[in-house]
Design an enzyme around this catalytic site. Sequence first.
Site, PDB file in Angstrom:
ATOM      1  N   TYR A 135      -0.167 -14.102 -19.387  1.00 59.26           N
ATOM      2  CA  TYR A 135      -0.069 -13.942 -20.842  1.00 59.26           C
ATOM      3  C   TYR A 135      -1.061 -14.842 -21.583  1.00 59.26           C
ATOM      4  O   TYR A 135      -1.459 -14.532 -22.698  1.00 59.26           O
ATOM      5  CB  TYR A 135       1.346 -14.294 -21.328  1.00 59.26           C
ATOM      6  CG  TYR A 135       2.308 -13.150 -21.376  1.00 59.26           C
ATOM      7  CD1 TYR A 135       2.534 -12.365 -20.257  1.00 59.26           C
ATOM      8  CD2 TYR A 135       3.017 -12.864 -22.536  1.00 59.26           C
ATOM      9  CE1 TYR A 135       3.438 -11.323 -20.296  1.00 59.26           C
ATOM     10  CE2 TYR A 135       3.921 -11.827 -22.589  1.00 59.26           C
ATOM     11  CZ  TYR A 135       4.127 -11.062 -21.464  1.00 59.26           C
ATOM     12  OH  TYR A 135       5.037 -10.028 -21.517  1.00 59.26           O
ATOM     13  N   LYS A 186       5.258 -13.126  -5.942  1.00 55.12           N
ATOM     14  CA  LYS A 186       4.508 -12.135  -5.167  1.00 55.12           C
ATOM     15  C   LYS A 186       3.589 -12.935  -4.253  1.00 55.12           C
ATOM     16  O   LYS A 186       2.368 -12.775  -4.258  1.00 55.12           O
ATOM     17  CB  LYS A 186       3.746 -11.198  -6.124  1.00 55.12           C
ATOM     18  CG  LYS A 186       3.084  -9.999  -5.473  1.00 55.12           C
ATOM     19  CD  LYS A 186       4.040  -8.924  -5.002  1.00 55.12           C
ATOM     20  CE  LYS A 186       3.298  -7.858  -4.219  1.00 55.12           C
ATOM     21  NZ  LYS A 186       4.184  -6.846  -3.613  1.00 55.12           N
ATOM     22  N   ASP A 218       8.672  -6.943  -6.239  1.00 54.70           N
ATOM     23  CA  ASP A 218       8.965  -5.514  -6.064  1.00 54.70           C
ATOM     24  C   ASP A 218      10.358  -5.327  -5.470  1.00 54.70           C
ATOM     25  O   ASP A 218      11.141  -4.487  -5.905  1.00 54.70           O
ATOM     26  CB  ASP A 218       7.876  -4.810  -5.227  1.00 54.70           C
ATOM     27  CG  ASP A 218       7.504  -5.565  -3.947  1.00 54.70           C
ATOM     28  OD1 ASP A 218       7.957  -6.727  -3.770  1.00 54.70           O
ATOM     29  OD2 ASP A 218       6.768  -4.997  -3.122  1.00 54.70           O
ATOM     30  N   ASP A 242       9.311 -10.849 -17.923  1.00 54.82           N
ATOM     31  CA  ASP A 242       9.314  -9.854 -19.003  1.00 54.82           C
ATOM     32  C   ASP A 242       9.851  -8.527 -18.478  1.00 54.82           C
ATOM     33  O   ASP A 242      10.733  -7.903 -19.070  1.00 54.82           O
ATOM     34  CB  ASP A 242       7.879  -9.678 -19.521  1.00 54.82           C
ATOM     35  CG  ASP A 242       7.786  -8.631 -20.616  1.00 54.82           C
ATOM     36  OD1 ASP A 242       8.638  -8.640 -21.515  1.00 54.82           O
ATOM     37  OD2 ASP A 242       6.851  -7.792 -20.557  1.00 54.82           O
ATOM     38  N   ASP A 246      13.974  -6.771 -18.908  1.00 55.47           N
ATOM     39  CA  ASP A 246      14.240  -5.441 -19.473  1.00 55.47           C
ATOM     40  C   ASP A 246      15.071  -4.622 -18.489  1.00 55.47           C
ATOM     41  O   ASP A 246      16.008  -3.920 -18.866  1.00 55.47           O
ATOM     42  CB  ASP A 246      12.935  -4.682 -19.754  1.00 55.47           C
ATOM     43  CG  ASP A 246      12.486  -4.779 -21.208  1.00 55.47           C
ATOM     44  OD1 ASP A 246      12.709  -5.848 -21.812  1.00 55.47           O
ATOM     45  OD2 ASP A 246      11.920  -3.795 -21.727  1.00 55.47           O
TER      46      ASP A 246
HETATM   47  C1  IPM Z   1       9.617  -9.860 -24.909  1.00 57.07           C
HETATM   48  C2  IPM Z   1       8.613  -8.906 -25.492  1.00 57.07           C
HETATM   49  C3  IPM Z   1       7.317  -9.667 -25.771  1.00 57.07           C
HETATM   50  C4  IPM Z   1       6.810 -10.216 -24.466  1.00 57.07           C
HETATM   51  C5  IPM Z   1       6.234  -8.846 -26.497  1.00 57.07           C
HETATM   52  C6  IPM Z   1       6.752  -8.235 -27.781  1.00 57.07           C
HETATM   53  C7  IPM Z   1       4.996  -9.645 -26.750  1.00 57.07           C
HETATM   54  O1  IPM Z   1       8.419  -7.829 -24.647  1.00 57.07           O
HETATM   55  O2  IPM Z   1       9.970 -10.835 -25.598  1.00 57.07           O
HETATM   56  O3  IPM Z   1      10.061  -9.626 -23.779  1.00 57.07           O
HETATM   57  O4  IPM Z   1       6.099  -9.521 -23.723  1.00 57.07           O
HETATM   58  O5  IPM Z   1       7.119 -11.362 -24.165  1.00 57.07           O
HETATM   59 MG    MG Z   2       9.707  -7.789 -22.968  1.00 56.94          MG
END
Ligand code: IPM
Ligand code: MG
Length: 351
Positions: A135, A186, A218, A242, A246
């Site tokens: 990042y 990884k 993975d 990240d 999710d």
């Molecule tokens: C998160 C989001 C952010 C990230 C984006 C919006 C930059 O996806 O907080 O997980 O990738 O960190």
């Molecule tokens: Mg995110």
Amino acid sequence: MKIAVLPGDGIGPEIVAQAVKVLHALNIGLEMKEAPIGGAGYEAAGDPLPADTLKLAKESDAVLLGAVGDWKYDSLPRDMRPERGLLRIRKELNLFANLRPALLYPELASASTLKPEVVAGLDIMIVRELTGDIYFGQPRGISTLPNGEREGVNTMRYSESEIRRIGHVAFSIAMKRNKKVCSVDKANVLETTELWRQVMIEISKEYPEVELSHMYVDNAAMQLIRAPKQFDVMVTGNIFGDILSDEASMLTGSIGMLPSASLDANNKGMYEPSHGSAPDIANQDIANPLATILSAAMMLRYSFNDEKNATLIEDAVKKALAQGYRTADIYTEGTKKVKCSEMGDAVVAAL
Ligand code: IPM
Ligand code: MG
């Protein structure tokens, strides 16, 4: 206590308004000031992180954030895009430790796309490093090669000290939980994460009671779906965290349920839902405010050391769910579908 409230874009203002409502209902003398960030910052001051917003955040004891981003800003120069404002405030405030708890409320077991028996009782803490990795690594950018072809570059890098400090956060949290840390990397391909693994093994010696395991990312993605209850604390870098957070959110029924805390070395923090700004459903009062409300609870716990009121909010959320209130994303037959603001009201009433 002073809180900087940064609603941001898309559904950000709607969900943050519900969390603010809940905080006000506690009546514990919190001082809240609003400022724009993301696309809203760009509109107000030509910068996704306006100087005044950063100043307010630095002067406050904690930051409550909604979400940033909207497709309408996608054609702006990269530095002006909403996401850059979010990444900059994380970096400026040194919020390297991102805690994303994936907890299944029993009432929502049927809202998950996974079988109830796979997710029942789920309680995972994902510890994501937030200010390093691909990042932020340099060099980065899109350039044109001598042959006229374009090339995109990002750099995955971690220093030993960056790995060490997030490792300590993960092990300390595990000590208060089930004493298991799974470090996700990884290491079979990427040297950055080979170092990650070495450092995790080194610091694990300081926590003899905690059981450390390692998993390639993975496989971790697969195991999260196959048998998520094997995990207690997962610790990983910025990009893997990240993605995996999710994924983990869907175990809990909806990404609209997953709060987060981003902390610096002194537990000053920024609190935001793990989900994005969802511009497609903005301004319709249908988003799920619970991740933001639960983020406010994390704020009380981690930054203000107020376990009592944090638990009050979490219990109020449980009660609203037990009473059958559901926003569209977690709605199942036989429950009461409510709007975003009505869910906020239900939590306040339960409080
Ligand atoms: C998160 C989001 C952010 C990230 C984006 C919006 C930059 O996806 O907080 O997980 O990738 O960190
Ligand atoms: Mg995110």
